[in-house]
Design a protein around this motif. Structure first.
Motif, PDB file in Angstrom:
ATOM      1  N   TYR A 192       0.841  -1.199   0.000  1.00 39.35           N
ATOM      2  CA  TYR A 192       0.000   0.000   0.000  1.00 39.35           C
ATOM      3  C   TYR A 192       0.875   1.246   0.000  1.00 39.35           C
ATOM      4  O   TYR A 192       1.852   1.350   0.753  1.00 39.35           O
ATOM      5  N   THR A 193       0.499   2.199  -0.828  1.00 34.25           N
ATOM      6  CA  THR A 193       1.282   3.426  -0.953  1.00 34.25           C
ATOM      7  C   THR A 193       0.787   4.538  -0.032  1.00 34.25           C
ATOM      8  O   THR A 193       1.463   5.556   0.112  1.00 34.25           O
ATOM      9  N   ARG A 194      -0.375   4.345   0.549  1.00 27.81           N
ATOM     10  CA  ARG A 194      -0.954   5.389   1.407  1.00 27.81           C
ATOM     11  C   ARG A 194      -1.684   4.718   2.558  1.00 27.81           C
ATOM     12  O   ARG A 194      -2.486   3.809   2.351  1.00 27.81           O
ATOM     13  N   ILE A 195      -1.393   5.155   3.788  1.00 24.96           N
ATOM     14  CA  ILE A 195      -2.018   4.584   4.979  1.00 24.96           C
ATOM     15  C   ILE A 195      -2.747   5.699   5.714  1.00 24.96           C
ATOM     16  O   ILE A 195      -2.166   6.759   6.009  1.00 24.96           O
ATOM     17  N   VAL A 196      -4.033   5.466   5.996  1.00 27.20           N
ATOM     18  CA  VAL A 196      -4.839   6.436   6.743  1.00 27.20           C
ATOM     19  C   VAL A 196      -5.297   5.763   8.031  1.00 27.20           C
ATOM     20  O   VAL A 196      -6.037   4.771   7.991  1.00 27.20           O
ATOM     21  N   VAL A 197      -4.850   6.274   9.164  1.00 24.21           N
ATOM     22  CA  VAL A 197      -5.211   5.740  10.468  1.00 24.21           C
ATOM     23  C   VAL A 197      -6.447   6.473  10.971  1.00 24.21           C
ATOM     24  O   VAL A 197      -6.425   7.702  11.120  1.00 24.21           O
ATOM     25  N   CYS A 198      -7.516   5.751  11.234  1.00 24.33           N
ATOM     26  CA  CYS A 198      -8.800   6.338  11.613  1.00 24.33           C
ATOM     27  C   CYS A 198      -9.112   5.940  13.053  1.00 24.33           C
ATOM     28  O   CYS A 198      -9.281   4.748  13.344  1.00 24.33           O
ATOM     29  N   SER A 199      -9.199   6.928  13.932  1.00 18.70           N
ATOM     30  CA  SER A 199      -9.454   6.622  15.332  1.00 18.70           C
ATOM     31  C   SER A 199      -9.989   7.854  16.047  1.00 18.70           C
ATOM     32  O   SER A 199      -9.828   8.984  15.560  1.00 18.70           O
ATOM     33  N   PRO A 200     -10.623   7.676  17.212  1.00 19.19           N
ATOM     34  CA  PRO A 200     -11.036   8.830  18.010  1.00 19.19           C
ATOM     35  C   PRO A 200      -9.801   9.599  18.489  1.00 19.19           C
ATOM     36  O   PRO A 200      -8.780   9.017  18.823  1.00 19.19           O
ATOM     37  N   GLY A 201      -9.897  10.905  18.484  1.00 13.98           N
ATOM     38  CA  GLY A 201      -8.799  11.722  18.986  1.00 13.98           C
ATOM     39  C   GLY A 201      -7.607  11.822  18.072  1.00 13.98           C
ATOM     40  O   GLY A 201      -6.575  12.384  18.447  1.00 13.98           O
ATOM     41  N   ALA A 202      -7.682  11.291  16.851  1.00 11.34           N
ATOM     42  CA  ALA A 202      -6.561  11.371  15.919  1.00 11.34           C
ATOM     43  C   ALA A 202      -6.307  12.820  15.515  1.00 11.34           C
ATOM     44  O   ALA A 202      -7.231  13.637  15.451  1.00 11.34           O
ATOM     45  N   ASP A 203      -5.063  13.137  15.252  1.00 12.02           N
ATOM     46  CA  ASP A 203      -4.680  14.494  14.869  1.00 12.02           C
ATOM     47  C   ASP A 203      -4.865  14.658  13.366  1.00 12.02           C
ATOM     48  O   ASP A 203      -3.926  14.622  12.576  1.00 12.02           O
ATOM     49  N   GLY A 204      -6.115  14.798  12.982  1.00 19.34           N
ATOM     50  CA  GLY A 204      -6.445  14.930  11.570  1.00 19.34           C
ATOM     51  C   GLY A 204      -7.876  15.388  11.416  1.00 19.34           C
ATOM     52  O   GLY A 204      -8.594  15.588  12.400  1.00 19.34           O
ATOM     53  N   PRO A 205      -8.333  15.551  10.187  1.00 19.76           N
ATOM     54  CA  PRO A 205      -9.713  15.999   9.956  1.00 19.76           C
ATOM     55  C   PRO A 205     -10.704  14.898  10.324  1.00 19.76           C
ATOM     56  O   PRO A 205     -10.334  13.725  10.433  1.00 19.76           O
ATOM     57  N   PRO A 206     -11.972  15.243  10.529  1.00 22.10           N
ATOM     58  CA  PRO A 206     -12.989  14.203  10.727  1.00 22.10           C
ATOM     59  C   PRO A 206     -13.034  13.269   9.522  1.00 22.10           C
ATOM     60  O   PRO A 206     -12.735  13.676   8.396  1.00 22.10           O
ATOM     61  N   VAL A 207     -13.413  12.019   9.758  1.00 27.05           N
ATOM     62  CA  VAL A 207     -13.376  11.045   8.671  1.00 27.05           C
ATOM     63  C   VAL A 207     -14.238  11.473   7.488  1.00 27.05           C
ATOM     64  O   VAL A 207     -13.905  11.165   6.341  1.00 27.05           O
ATOM     65  N   HIS A 208     -15.336  12.189   7.742  1.00 31.22           N
ATOM     66  CA  HIS A 208     -16.199  12.572   6.626  1.00 31.22           C
ATOM     67  C   HIS A 208     -15.617  13.716   5.804  1.00 31.22           C
ATOM     68  O   HIS A 208     -16.175  14.073   4.771  1.00 31.22           O
ATOM     69  N   ARG A 209     -14.507  14.273   6.244  1.00 27.17           N
ATOM     70  CA  ARG A 209     -13.819  15.301   5.456  1.00 27.17           C
ATOM     71  C   ARG A 209     -12.465  14.810   4.938  1.00 27.17           C
ATOM     72  O   ARG A 209     -11.802  15.518   4.178  1.00 27.17           O
ATOM     73  N   ALA A 210     -12.048  13.648   5.368  1.00 26.61           N
ATOM     74  CA  ALA A 210     -10.787  13.072   4.906  1.00 26.61           C
ATOM     75  C   ALA A 210     -11.046  12.171   3.701  1.00 26.61           C
ATOM     76  O   ALA A 210     -12.133  11.621   3.543  1.00 26.61           O
ATOM     77  N   ASP A 211     -10.039  12.023   2.857  1.00 17.81           N
ATOM     78  CA  ASP A 211     -10.152  11.125   1.707  1.00 17.81           C
ATOM     79  C   ASP A 211      -9.839   9.708   2.178  1.00 17.81           C
ATOM     80  O   ASP A 211      -8.695   9.389   2.508  1.00 17.81           O
ATOM     81  N   LEU A 212     -10.850   8.851   2.189  1.00 16.71           N
ATOM     82  CA  LEU A 212     -10.690   7.486   2.680  1.00 16.71           C
ATOM     83  C   LEU A 212     -10.626   6.465   1.555  1.00 16.71           C
ATOM     84  O   LEU A 212     -10.619   5.266   1.829  1.00 16.71           O
ATOM     85  N   THR A 213     -10.583   6.903   0.316  1.00 16.81           N
ATOM     86  CA  THR A 213     -10.659   5.969  -0.802  1.00 16.81           C
ATOM     87  C   THR A 213      -9.437   6.115  -1.690  1.00 16.81           C
ATOM     88  O   THR A 213      -8.594   6.983  -1.492  1.00 16.81           O
ATOM     89  N   GLY A 214      -9.366   5.262  -2.681  1.00 20.78           N
ATOM     90  CA  GLY A 214      -8.296   5.333  -3.658  1.00 20.78           C
ATOM     91  C   GLY A 214      -7.521   4.039  -3.757  1.00 20.78           C
ATOM     92  O   GLY A 214      -7.275   3.365  -2.748  1.00 20.78           O
ATOM     93  N   ALA A 215      -7.138   3.680  -4.976  1.00 17.65           N
ATOM     94  CA  ALA A 215      -6.302   2.504  -5.167  1.00 17.65           C
ATOM     95  C   ALA A 215      -4.976   2.716  -4.456  1.00 17.65           C
ATOM     96  O   ALA A 215      -4.387   3.795  -4.505  1.00 17.65           O
TER      97      ALA A 215
END
Length: 325
Positions: free
Chosen positions: A215-238
């Motif tokens: 995988y070329t891109r890893i997105v860690v999704c969790s409560p309290g993560a230092d990032g945008p809310p999941v509904h504003r983050a790009d969670l898709t893509g090959a």
């Protein structure tokens, strides 16, 4: 104030999980008809329910996608139904709105009732400013999923059920606490029951080394993560891998982060997983309806599959000679 209502639930474990889902969003939780449930639960009568706006979460005909539903305002009741029969007809008829969670999965196409409540509340209570849907050919952009260090076999099983319901064909599990692979038979039976393994086509792959380096891109999704809310983050893509950690898991260098934005999300693993996968499925967009058209038939064609390899003293017969007989 918004409240979450369970209509006719029969499983005490689901009732406790529904209370946890309500706590996750800081809303009250009540039950209509608590027969068979533990004593002391907050119950509401039918007249009280019918006197306020009702939002039914049910896949009834004509239900609106929860992804497109307007937020809940004021003293509305968000109602989820019985584990097998759903919401009873009198409440469905009285509902101000009926919303459903689109389920593109095959084999398993329902969520655990408490997970469904958590997903519905996530979208009905906010989740504003959502990313646009990708649109055509969603499967080409479906990310991989890694459940990282789940700490409980039932939470892991319910999360795998959600993955199947949202259309994932396979999920990797980094099982350092041995809640899924190599567990004692009673633990294995409970986990598989939560996953609905008897009709769940999902392929569960062990990932002892953590994220696959392919995988070329890893997105860690969790409560309290230092990032945008999941509904504003790009969670898709090959080439994208969604990592949903439980506890005690260190993300690799270069990982991106997305936050499950709910006040009490920490420690609610099945709910966090359900929300992340629901959002990724929303961003992918719906599968095309109907079967793909078949290419036009060109007619039959033939090729020679014979090789003449006779001994030197044998008579070789040509096809035209055979036709004389």
């Amino acid at each position: 104030m918004t409240r979450l209502i369970g209509d006719g639930l029969e499983n005490p474990a689901n009732a406790r999980a529904l209370i946890a889902a309500a706590e996750m969003f800081s809303v009250r939780c009540g039950f209509r008809d608590g027969r068979g449930l533990p004593l002391g639960l907050s119950t509401v009568d039918t007249a009280e329910l019918l006197g306020a706006p009702l939002v039914a979460v049910d896949n009834a005909p004509g239900a609106e996608s929860v992804y497109r539903a307007a937020p809940v305002r004021g003293a509305a009741s968000v109602v989820v139904g019985n584990e097998r029969r759903g919401i009873r007809p009198d409440l469905l008829r009285a509902a101000t709105r009926t919303v459903q969670i689109p389920m593109p999965g095959r084999g398993v196409n329902t969520l655990n009732v408490a997970t469904a409540a958590a997903v519905a509340l996530y979208y009905l209570l906010g989740a504003a400013g959502r990313r646009v849907v990708r649109g055509p050919r969603p499967e080409s952009q479906r990310p991989g999923v890694l459940l990282a260090a789940p700490g409980d076999h039932v939470e892991a099983g319910s999360s795998l059920r959600s993955a199947a319901a949202f259309g994932w064909p396979s999920v990797a599990v980094e099982d350092r606490d041995k809640v899924w692979f190599g567990t004692p038979r009673p633990v294995r039976a409970e986990g598989r029951a939560a996953a609905r393994s008897h009709r769940n086509p999902l392929r569960v792959v062990p990932a002892p080394g953590g994220p696959d380096p392919a995988y070329t891109r890893i997105v860690v999704c969790s409560p309290g993560a230092d990032g945008p809310p999941v509904h504003r983050a790009d969670l898709t893509g090959a080439g994208t891998l969604l990592v949903i950690p439980d506890t005690g898991w260190e993300p690799p260098p270069g990982a991106e982060f997305a936050r499950v934005d709910a006040p009490g999300a920490a420690g609610r693993y099945r709910f966090v997983t359900g929300i992340v996968l629901a959002e990724a499925a929303r961003q992918l967009g719906p599968r095309p309806t109907g079967a793909a058209p078949r290419p036009p038939r060109r007619g039959l064609s033939y090729g020679s599959g014979l090789v003449l390899d006779a001994p030197a003293d044998a008579d070789v017969v040509e096809p035209w000679e055979l036709l004389r007989y």
